[in-house]
Structure formats: structure tokens, C-alpha cells
Design a protein around this motif. Structure first.
Motif, PDB file in Angstrom:
ATOM      1  N   ILE A   1       0.813  -1.218   0.000  1.00  9.69           N
ATOM      2  CA  ILE A   1       0.000   0.000   0.000  1.00  9.69           C
ATOM      3  C   ILE A   1       0.850   1.272   0.000  1.00  9.69           C
ATOM      4  O   ILE A   1       0.535   2.237  -0.707  1.00  9.69           O
ATOM      5  CB  ILE A   1      -0.918   0.014   1.242  1.00  9.69           C
ATOM      6  CG1 ILE A   1      -1.969  -1.090   1.146  1.00  9.69           C
ATOM      7  CG2 ILE A   1      -1.619   1.360   1.390  1.00  9.69           C
ATOM      8  CD1 ILE A   1      -2.771  -1.258   2.432  1.00  9.69           C
ATOM      9  N   ILE A   2       1.940   1.281   0.763  1.00 12.11           N
ATOM     10  CA  ILE A   2       2.692   2.515   1.009  1.00 12.11           C
ATOM     11  C   ILE A   2       3.143   3.241  -0.264  1.00 12.11           C
ATOM     12  O   ILE A   2       2.889   4.438  -0.410  1.00 12.11           O
ATOM     13  CB  ILE A   2       3.885   2.232   1.937  1.00 12.11           C
ATOM     14  CG1 ILE A   2       3.367   1.972   3.356  1.00 12.11           C
ATOM     15  CG2 ILE A   2       4.864   3.406   1.959  1.00 12.11           C
ATOM     16  CD1 ILE A   2       4.442   1.571   4.346  1.00 12.11           C
ATOM     17  N   PRO A   3       3.826   2.585  -1.225  1.00 10.49           N
ATOM     18  CA  PRO A   3       4.271   3.336  -2.412  1.00 10.49           C
ATOM     19  C   PRO A   3       3.123   3.873  -3.249  1.00 10.49           C
ATOM     20  O   PRO A   3       3.257   4.921  -3.890  1.00 10.49           O
ATOM     21  CB  PRO A   3       5.106   2.308  -3.187  1.00 10.49           C
ATOM     22  CG  PRO A   3       4.670   0.976  -2.688  1.00 10.49           C
ATOM     23  CD  PRO A   3       4.294   1.191  -1.262  1.00 10.49           C
ATOM     24  N   ARG A   4       1.986   3.179  -3.246  1.00  9.07           N
ATOM     25  CA  ARG A   4       0.835   3.658  -4.017  1.00  9.07           C
ATOM     26  C   ARG A   4       0.211   4.879  -3.358  1.00  9.07           C
ATOM     27  O   ARG A   4      -0.223   5.806  -4.029  1.00  9.07           O
ATOM     28  CB  ARG A   4      -0.169   2.520  -4.189  1.00  9.07           C
ATOM     29  CG  ARG A   4       0.284   1.548  -5.251  1.00  9.07           C
ATOM     30  CD  ARG A   4      -0.128   0.110  -4.997  1.00  9.07           C
ATOM     31  NE  ARG A   4       0.501  -0.753  -5.989  1.00  9.07           N
ATOM     32  CZ  ARG A   4       1.756  -1.184  -5.897  1.00  9.07           C
ATOM     33  NH1 ARG A   4       2.500  -0.851  -4.870  1.00  9.07           N
ATOM     34  NH2 ARG A   4       2.261  -1.950  -6.846  1.00  9.07           N
ATOM     35  N   ALA A   5       0.189   4.882  -2.046  1.00  6.19           N
ATOM     36  CA  ALA A   5      -0.303   6.058  -1.334  1.00  6.19           C
ATOM     37  C   ALA A   5       0.621   7.252  -1.574  1.00  6.19           C
ATOM     38  O   ALA A   5       0.166   8.384  -1.781  1.00  6.19           O
ATOM     39  CB  ALA A   5      -0.399   5.756   0.163  1.00  6.19           C
ATOM     40  N   TRP A   6       1.924   6.986  -1.579  1.00  9.82           N
ATOM     41  CA  TRP A   6       2.896   8.057  -1.808  1.00  9.82           C
ATOM     42  C   TRP A   6       2.770   8.624  -3.218  1.00  9.82           C
ATOM     43  O   TRP A   6       2.850   9.845  -3.426  1.00  9.82           O
ATOM     44  CB  TRP A   6       4.312   7.552  -1.574  1.00  9.82           C
ATOM     45  CG  TRP A   6       5.362   8.512  -2.031  1.00  9.82           C
ATOM     46  CD1 TRP A   6       6.245   8.355  -3.039  1.00  9.82           C
ATOM     47  CD2 TRP A   6       5.615   9.818  -1.488  1.00  9.82           C
ATOM     48  NE1 TRP A   6       7.039   9.459  -3.172  1.00  9.82           N
ATOM     49  CE2 TRP A   6       6.675  10.383  -2.235  1.00  9.82           C
ATOM     50  CE3 TRP A   6       5.044  10.553  -0.450  1.00  9.82           C
ATOM     51  CZ2 TRP A   6       7.169  11.656  -1.975  1.00  9.82           C
ATOM     52  CZ3 TRP A   6       5.529  11.825  -0.200  1.00  9.82           C
ATOM     53  CH2 TRP A   6       6.590  12.362  -0.953  1.00  9.82           C
ATOM     54  N   SER A   7       2.565   7.758  -4.208  1.00  3.36           N
ATOM     55  CA  SER A   7       2.419   8.217  -5.593  1.00  3.36           C
ATOM     56  C   SER A   7       1.221   9.148  -5.742  1.00  3.36           C
ATOM     57  O   SER A   7       1.309  10.209  -6.374  1.00  3.36           O
ATOM     58  CB  SER A   7       2.263   7.003  -6.525  1.00  3.36           C
ATOM     59  OG  SER A   7       2.010   7.420  -7.853  1.00  3.36           O
TER      60      SER A   7
END
Length: 305
Positions: free
Chosen positions: A195-201
Motif C-alpha cells: 500500500i505505502i508506495p501507491r499512497a505516496w504516488s
């Protein structure tokens, strides 16, 4: 001389409202099943996926409300209306998504030394239903994910939900066949890490819009060069382009025209040619252009470029 050209139209999210409503109904139905299934089976991974999907449902609901607010007319105090409400909704979505990922990882770490027993039959059944529902939602949202940040945010969240459901299924199979209960904890961490990199993007794109960065894929030097090719245009400066909300871009510039253009009364023709150039080559629909004679720039503030 200045002129503004505004083109009214619905925002990108508004065009896909029915798709978002359908995804919201599907998501809430699966959330209810996963919460019950997670509590009964004792699966943290299933509860994590339920929490993730609940966040998705909240985000979609916010996007729907925001897209409705964005259609309200502009006023003297809000000259773009409430179109930025969609971007604020996307910001809330990104923060909720990131917060959930951190909670899942922390909870999983705490369970590592004492993993609970998991009823794998119920865990697998509910995870399979969730995976099928997520796949259906992805197909519904696919058409709008390139047009709206909110639809893209919903698409990314459903995609991560699908991966989460698959991780839960794999963990259930491992526990059922080997008795290794930490597989549930590992699946939970995997969901959080995914989830984390998609939230950051998504958060990064929202921040770019809020900071009025140049829209992705738009080269201002190319825009300037095209504008300079219009007959009568001597130079272009103080050139800015930004995104108001998904699918709605704006541009402003000071355009220096030659003396002949002014003497012959052709500023209107030059303005029309510039609008056509910007619309045809760069799909710019909202442009504000100030036409000025040679030498006028010396009277402007030093920060103008």
C-alpha cells in the motif's frame, strides 16, 4: 491588453460518478463480509484487508461528494468554484491509505511472537469473495483512471485490495496445509508494504497540483516556442501552466506583439491564433493572455520571467 477565455465543463471525476457509486456499493458489501470473517476466523490479514477496503469506501464516498461540490458555479470569492474539492478528497484518500498501511505493519509486528489460531476455511472463502469483487471493481474503474485523480486513487486502492485478497488466500492455503500461523502475519505485512508506495504516488501528484506545478507531460519551452511562431508575436514571458482539478488545466502568459500588429488593429486576430495554437497542440482550454507592445516589459515587476 488582456483577455481571458474560460470553457465550462464537468470535471473528470463527475463524468465517472456512476462507476464510483457502483464500486462503493460493492466495496461496502465486501467490507461487511471481511470484518465478520476476520473476527470469527481470527485472521489479521483478513481484518487488514477489510480495513483497507473500508478506507477505499470512505475515499470513494469523499470523491463522490467532492465531485458534486465541484460542479457548483464560481463566485466572486471562489472564482474556480469548488473544483479543488476533488483534489482535497484525493489528499484525504492518500493520507488514509498511508495511515492504514502503517497500522497494519505495526499490528503485524506485535503479533509475530504470539500468532493466534486462524480458521482457514472461513478465511479463504471470504478472501475469495473479496478478490472477485475487487476484480469487478477494477474493470468498472479502468476507463476513468487516466482522466481523474480521484478515479485513479480509487483504482489504485482497489488494485491493492485485490493484491491483499490474493495475499490472504495464499496465507490461508499455507496455514491450512502446513499449520504455519505466522503466514497470516506475513500476509498482513505484505499488504501494508504494497500500500505505502501507491499512497505516496497519489500524495505526490496531489501535492504537485496544490503547489500549482506544471502539468505532467507539458513542456513549457515547447509551449513558448509554438506561441512565438504565431505571426505578430515577438516574445512570450511570465508563462505559467497549472492544474485546477483533474482534467481541467489553465495557462497564463504575457505575449509581446510587434508594432505593426498594434498599428493595424490585429491584436484580436493574434489572440484567436494563440488560442487555436494552444488548444490544438496542447489541449489548453482555459487561457489568460496579456498582449503588450514591445518595451512594456520594462514596466513590469522584476519577478516576471
Amino acid at each position: 491588453m488582456s483577455a481571458g477565455h474560460a470553457h465550462a465543463g464537468g470535471t473528470a471525476t463527475a463524468q465517472h460518478r456512476k462507476r464510483l457509486v457502483l464500486v462503493l456499493v460493492i466495496t461496502l458489501s465486501v467490507v461487511a463480509a471481511q470484518i465478520v470473517g476476520g473476527l470469527v476466523s481470527g485472521s489479521l490479514a483478513l481484518l487488514a484487508d477489510a480495513g483497507h477496503m473500508l478506507t477505499d469506501a470512505t475515499g470513494v464516498a469523499i470523491a463522490l461528494v467532492a465531485s458534486t461540490l465541484a460542479t457548483r458555479p464560481a463566485t466572486n470569492t471562489r472564482t474556480y468554484g469548488l473544483q479543488r474539492a476533488e483534489i482535497l478528497a484525493a489528499l484525504a484518500n492518500a493520507l488514509l491509505l498511508g495511515g492504514l498501511a502503517i497500522w497494519v505493519i505495526v499490528e503485524a509486528v506485535q503479533r509475530w511472537n504470539d500468532p493466534p489460531e486462524v480458521a482457514t476455511g472461513l478465511m479463504l472463502a471470504v478472501a475469495a469473495v473479496g478478490a472477485l469483487a475487487n476484480l469487478a471493481s477494477l474493470m468498472i474503474l479502468r476507463a476513468g483512471k487516466h482522466e481523474s485523480l480521484n478515479v485513479r486513487g480509487a483504482y489504485l486502492e482497489v488494485l491493492s485490495d485485490l493484491v491483499g485478497s490474493i495475499a490472504v488466500i495464499i496465507a490461508g492455503i499455507v496455514i491450512a496445509t502446513t499449520g504455519y500461523t505466522r503466514a497470516d502475519v506475513i500476509a498482513s505485512v505484505a499488504i501494508g508494504v504494497f500500500i505505502i508506495p501507491r499512497a505516496w504516488s497519489l500524495l505526490r501528484d496531489v501535492i504537485d497540483i496544490l503547489l500549482e506545478a506544471t502539468p505532467k507531460g507539458l513542456n513549457l519551452e515547447q509551449v513558448r516556442d509554438h506561441m512565438r511562431e504565431v505571426p505578430g508575436v515577438v516574445d512570450v514571458h511570465d508563462l505559467h501552466a497549472w492544474t485546477i482539478t483533474s482534467g481541467v488545466t489553465a495557462l497564463s502568459a504575457h505575449v509581446v506583439v510587434d508594432d505593426e500588429c498594434i498599428d493595424q488593429g490585429r491584436p484580436g486576430a493574434v489572440l484567436d491564433a494563440l488560442d487555436e495554437c494552444l488548444g490544438e497542440h496542447f489541449a489548453m482550454e482555459h487561457c489568460t493572455l496579456q498582449l503588450e507592445p514591445v518595451g512594456h516589459r520594462s514596466h513590469e515587476n522584476a519577478h516576471h520571467d
